[in-house]
Design an enzyme around this catalytic site. Structure first.
Site, short mmCIF file in Angstrom:
data_model
loop_
_atom_site.label_atom_id
_atom_site.label_comp_id
_atom_site.label_asym_id
_atom_site.label_seq_id
_atom_site.Cartn_x
_atom_site.Cartn_y
_atom_site.Cartn_z
NE ARG A 1 16.24 -10.43 12.94
CZ ARG A 1 17.05 -11.25 12.31
NH1 ARG A 1 16.67 -12.46 11.99
NH2 ARG A 1 18.27 -10.87 11.98
CB VAL B 1 7.61 -9.80 17.43
CG1 VAL B 1 8.37 -8.62 16.88
CG2 VAL B 1 6.12 -9.70 17.14
CG HIS C 1 3.68 -6.80 2.95
ND1 HIS C 1 4.88 -7.43 3.21
CD2 HIS C 1 3.20 -7.35 1.81
CE1 HIS C 1 5.10 -8.32 2.27
NE2 HIS C 1 4.10 -8.30 1.41
N GLY D 1 1.29 -14.74 12.46
CA GLY D 1 1.71 -15.26 11.15
C GLY D 1 2.58 -14.26 10.39
#
Ligand code: GAR
Length: 187
Positions: free
Chosen positions: A90, A92, A108, A142
């Site tokens: 999610r 934030v 990532h 972003g």
């Protein structure tokens, strides 16, 4: 150094951090592990390791802003030096990012800025890259756009599936995350 980890899924990277702490290879205090949904294995394994856990269920809030506020309040209650997203799927809210500038870390499974988003491994494979990897960064407002802290390359092999490539990337990701956490200083 107080760390709160956020998870959405299996938390295998988190397990590597739990193990590193248990083995004395990483000197941090995992003060809590939180999730955005009930029933994740990440929460289950944290509880099994004796770590405090919490869920701020995204689906239990009618308004996105209310979930944002509830998550921030809960995380702040643990007074963390840093917050780590380890497969927390999610974005934030902006207040969270402002509260933890360069104190909210994200991992990532691709070499950013290539292949951001929820399907970094799938997108890299579909593009046909021969090398992908993982990134540890500070999250900003972003999607996977924050300042990069560290990256590691992982070769894409002939016949790789999303699962096989992701498994190899996760091995590199665990190392990189632990290495990064080792270098953080209390805030
Ligand atoms: C990790 O590879 C992490 O980088 C990725 O989810 C996996 C979580 O695995 N995160 C993202 O794709 C965020 N854009 P885990 O729950 O087994 O640690």
């Amino acid at each position: 150094m107080r760390i709160v980890v956020l998870v959405s899924g299996t938390g295998s990277n988190l397990q590597a951090v739990i193990d590193a702490v248990a083995e004395g290879l990483l000197d941090i205090s995992l003060v809590a592990v939180g999730a955005d949904r009930p029933g994740t294995f990440g929460i289950e394994r944290s509880a099994a390791a004796g770590i405090e856990t919490f869920v701020v269920d995204f689906k239990a809030f009618a308004e996105r802003a209310d979930w944002d506020a509830a998550l921030l309040e809960k995380v702040l209650s643990y007074r963390p030096d840093y917050v780590v997203s380890s497969g927390f799927m999610r974005i934030v809210g902006p207040e969270f990012i402002e509260t933890f500038p360069r104190r909210y870390l994200n991992t990532h499974p691709a070499l950013l800025p290539a292949f951001p988003g929820a399907h970094g491994v799938r997108d890299a494979l579909a593009y046909g890259v021969k090398v992908s990897g993982c990134t540890v960064m500070y999250a900003d407002a972003g999607v996977d756009t924050g300042p990069i802290i560290a990256q590691r390359a992982v070769e894409v092999l002939d016949g790789d599936t999303e699962e096989s490539l992701h498994e190899r990337i996760k091995i590199a990701e665990r190392d990189l995350l632990i290495e990064t956490l080792r270098q953080l200083t209390p805030r």
